[in-house]
Design a protein around this motif. Structure first.
Motif, mmCIF file in Angstrom:
data_model
loop_
_atom_site.group_PDB
_atom_site.id
_atom_site.type_symbol
_atom_site.label_atom_id
_atom_site.label_comp_id
_atom_site.label_asym_id
_atom_site.label_seq_id
_atom_site.Cartn_x
_atom_site.Cartn_y
_atom_site.Cartn_z
ATOM 1 N N PRO A 156 23.221 54.093 41.632
ATOM 2 C CA PRO A 156 23.159 52.813 42.353
ATOM 3 C C PRO A 156 23.068 51.637 41.388
ATOM 4 C CG PRO A 156 21.728 54.419 43.392
ATOM 5 C CD PRO A 156 22.193 55.039 42.107
ATOM 6 N N HIS A 157 23.708 50.520 41.756
ATOM 7 C CA HIS A 157 23.761 49.334 40.905
ATOM 8 C C HIS A 157 23.281 48.129 41.710
ATOM 9 C CE1 HIS A 157 25.496 46.330 38.121
ATOM 10 N NE2 HIS A 157 25.443 47.301 37.237
ATOM 11 N N PRO A 158 22.656 47.126 41.045
ATOM 12 C CA PRO A 158 22.171 45.956 41.786
ATOM 13 C C PRO A 158 23.277 45.083 42.351
ATOM 14 C CG PRO A 158 21.853 45.648 39.421
ATOM 15 C CD PRO A 158 22.234 47.084 39.629
ATOM 16 N N GLY A 159 24.496 45.241 41.873
ATOM 17 C CA GLY A 159 25.596 44.437 42.390
ATOM 18 C C GLY A 159 26.918 44.976 41.896
ATOM 19 N N LEU A 160 28.015 44.422 42.420
ATOM 20 C CA LEU A 160 29.349 44.893 42.077
ATOM 21 C C LEU A 160 30.101 43.857 41.256
ATOM 22 C CD1 LEU A 160 30.261 46.443 45.552
ATOM 23 C CD2 LEU A 160 29.285 47.595 43.541
ATOM 24 N N TYR A 161 31.255 44.255 40.727
ATOM 25 C CA TYR A 161 32.071 43.365 39.909
ATOM 26 C C TYR A 161 33.001 42.596 40.840
ATOM 27 C CZ TYR A 161 34.711 41.961 35.703
ATOM 28 O OH TYR A 161 35.302 41.251 34.675
ATOM 29 N N GLY A 162 32.886 41.277 40.820
ATOM 30 C CA GLY A 162 33.577 40.445 41.790
ATOM 31 C C GLY A 162 35.084 40.524 41.789
ATOM 32 N N CYS A 163 35.714 40.987 40.692
ATOM 33 C CA CYS A 163 37.177 41.030 40.669
ATOM 34 C C CYS A 163 37.732 42.087 41.609
ATOM 35 C CB CYS A 163 37.689 41.259 39.246
ATOM 36 S SG CYS A 163 37.439 42.932 38.596
ATOM 37 N N LEU A 183 31.172 25.818 42.629
ATOM 38 C CA LEU A 183 32.358 25.987 41.801
ATOM 39 C C LEU A 183 32.626 27.458 41.497
ATOM 40 C CD1 LEU A 183 31.924 22.888 39.442
ATOM 41 C CD2 LEU A 183 33.134 23.062 41.622
ATOM 42 N N TYR A 184 32.578 27.854 40.222
ATOM 43 C CA TYR A 184 32.933 29.221 39.843
ATOM 44 C C TYR A 184 31.916 30.242 40.349
ATOM 45 C CZ TYR A 184 34.769 32.946 36.868
ATOM 46 O OH TYR A 184 35.308 34.114 36.413
ATOM 47 N N GLY A 185 30.692 29.800 40.699
ATOM 48 C CA GLY A 185 29.714 30.691 41.332
ATOM 49 C C GLY A 185 29.211 31.800 40.433
ATOM 50 N N TRP A 186 28.868 31.483 39.201
ATOM 51 C CA TRP A 186 28.429 32.492 38.227
ATOM 52 C C TRP A 186 27.382 33.439 38.819
ATOM 53 C CZ3 TRP A 186 30.101 33.953 33.537
ATOM 54 C CH2 TRP A 186 29.233 34.673 32.708
ATOM 55 N N GLN A 187 27.663 34.749 38.811
ATOM 56 C CA GLN A 187 26.788 35.817 39.303
ATOM 57 C C GLN A 187 26.657 35.858 40.832
ATOM 58 O OE1 GLN A 187 25.678 38.237 37.232
ATOM 59 N NE2 GLN A 187 26.874 37.148 35.685
ATOM 60 N N GLU A 188 27.575 35.227 41.541
ATOM 61 C CA GLU A 188 27.518 35.273 43.008
ATOM 62 C C GLU A 188 27.762 36.673 43.532
ATOM 63 O OE1 GLU A 188 31.900 35.456 42.740
ATOM 64 O OE2 GLU A 188 30.276 34.745 41.487
ATOM 65 N N ASP A 189 28.503 37.490 42.761
ATOM 66 C CA ASP A 189 28.764 38.856 43.203
ATOM 67 C C ASP A 189 27.493 39.708 43.163
ATOM 68 O OD1 ASP A 189 28.718 38.640 40.438
ATOM 69 O OD2 ASP A 189 30.617 39.675 40.096
ATOM 70 N N ILE A 190 26.686 39.532 42.106
ATOM 71 C CA ILE A 190 25.424 40.264 42.007
ATOM 72 C C ILE A 190 24.457 39.801 43.099
ATOM 73 C CG2 ILE A 190 23.414 40.753 40.555
ATOM 74 C CD1 ILE A 190 25.963 42.080 39.587
ATOM 75 N N ASP A 191 24.410 38.502 43.332
ATOM 76 C CA ASP A 191 23.529 37.973 44.377
ATOM 77 C C ASP A 191 23.903 38.516 45.750
ATOM 78 O OD1 ASP A 191 21.704 35.979 45.742
ATOM 79 O OD2 ASP A 191 23.650 35.232 46.432
ATOM 80 N N PHE A 192 25.195 38.517 46.051
ATOM 81 C CA PHE A 192 25.651 38.974 47.356
ATOM 82 C C PHE A 192 25.257 40.426 47.586
ATOM 83 C CE2 PHE A 192 29.001 40.616 50.232
ATOM 84 C CZ PHE A 192 28.858 39.738 51.288
ATOM 85 N N GLY A 193 25.552 41.279 46.614
ATOM 86 C CA GLY A 193 25.183 42.684 46.758
ATOM 87 C C GLY A 193 23.692 42.900 46.787
ATOM 88 N N GLY A 225 27.902 26.979 30.697
ATOM 89 C CA GLY A 225 26.705 27.296 29.924
ATOM 90 C C GLY A 225 25.433 27.070 30.721
ATOM 91 N N TYR A 226 25.411 25.991 31.489
ATOM 92 C CA TYR A 226 24.241 25.732 32.342
ATOM 93 C C TYR A 226 24.098 26.854 33.376
ATOM 94 C CZ TYR A 226 20.812 23.052 35.022
ATOM 95 O OH TYR A 226 19.659 22.639 35.652
ATOM 96 N N SER A 227 25.214 27.242 33.981
ATOM 97 C CA SER A 227 25.179 28.306 34.987
ATOM 98 C C SER A 227 24.725 29.632 34.396
ATOM 99 C CB SER A 227 26.567 28.484 35.618
ATOM 100 O OG SER A 227 26.963 27.326 36.315
ATOM 101 N N GLN A 228 25.076 29.893 33.133
ATOM 102 C CA GLN A 228 24.688 31.153 32.504
ATOM 103 C C GLN A 228 23.177 31.334 32.445
ATOM 104 O OE1 GLN A 228 26.828 30.759 28.748
ATOM 105 N NE2 GLN A 228 28.308 32.305 29.390
#
Length: 297
Positions: A156-163, A183-193, A225-228
């Motif tokens: 099990p993984h905390p989230g999936l790869y958005g691509c 905008l680009y939503g950095w880490q939105e895929d991990i958050d969603f999962g 960089g800020y989003s990171q």
């Protein structure tokens, strides 16, 4: 119409400024051994869409404000009611001809799994990128081997790869992508999962190539960089990202940008990213870190 007991797969593609990539993806989806039940393109304006032409599946184009989270949410809100599996694909993803069949087979076989990302034959995101023509050659060569993809299941993984990430529609329910990640939503895929209650895994059951196209991505290094830093901090405080995972992401970004700032890759604004990293660190220390602050940078 889907056959009785057959899982239907709807595909969501959020795109901005990459009409050629979208056209390549749609052409690949038209070659699927099993066609998707529908494809939803979530775009900002008609200029983001490829030229109109007939496809062997229902194609729905939606237009509205930019931002990966906003665009994906718009597609979820317009998804036909009879879709069982939602497959999110980046516009620069080049799929195997057996992608849709592999997704449906995987979820039909593993009733206890709620979401999965497939195998990447190659990923150009951390390099100069992979030309779509090269990506097509890679998937065609793999398809030509004729081997049935293995229905492997990772831990099990905390989230999936958005691509390329597929979810059961029933598991998504009313959950939507967090539009506080603009905008680009950095880490939105991990958050969603991370906000879904089910089991998320990686598998070899379906595969493709992520080109890592640079056009249309966030070019403002300070914003990214800020989003990171700010986004993992926000998601950790929100509870959708594990502590160790969040801190590893932040430290890895700081380390990479610091190490390469004097000799940056041609396609990365390391100086801008490092500046954005430290702006976010400062905002964390003074208690005002917010992913939406990138709109001011």
């Amino acid at each position: 119409m889907k056959a009785s007991g057959e899982l239907s797969v709807g595909i969501v593609v959020a795109s901005l400024g990459r009409a050629r990539n979208v056209e390549t993806l749609l052409d690949r989806l038209a070659l699927q051994s099993r066609l998707p039940a529908c494809v939803l393109l979530s775009l900002e304006t008609p200029t983001d869409a490829p030229p109109e032409r007939p496809y062997p599946f229902p194609l729905i184009a939606l237009f509205g404000p930019r931002g990966s989270c906003q665009q994906r949410n718009r597609a979820l809100d317009h998804l036909p009611a009879d879709i069982d599996i939602v497959l999110f694909l980046d516009d620069d993803y080049v799929p195997s001809r057996r992608l849709v069949a592999g997704v449906a087979r995987f979820f039909a076989t593993h009733g206890d799994i709620d979401g999965a990302s497939g195998r990447l034959l190659a990923d150009g995101i951390n390099g100069p990128g992979i030309a779509p023509r090269t990506a097509v050659q890679l998937v065609e060569a793999e398809d030509a081997r004729g081997e049935e993809p293995q229905l492997s299941v990772s831990a099990p993984h905390p989230g999936l790869y958005g691509c390329n990430m597929a979810y059961r529609r029933a598991s998504i329910g009313a959950t939507r992508f967090d539009e506080n990640l603009p905008l680009y939503g950095w880490q939105e895929d991990i958050d969603f999962g991370g906000r879904l209650a089910g089991r998320l895994v990686y598998t070899d059951a379906f595969y493709g190539v992520h080109c890592g196209e640079k056009a249309g991505r966030e070019r403002n290094g300070r914003r990214l960089g800020y989003s990171q830093i700010a986004n993992p901090w926000y998601l950790w405080r929100k509870g959708s990202m594990p502590t160790r995972f969040a801190y590893r992401l932040m430290l890895r970004s700081l380390a990479a940008n610091t190490a390469r700032v004097l000799r940056p890759e041609p396609w990365i604004d390391r100086k801008g990213r490092l500046t954005g990293n430290w702006l976010a660190v400062r905002d964390i220390l003074v208690g005002r870190a917010d992913p939406r602050r990138i709109l001011e940078l």
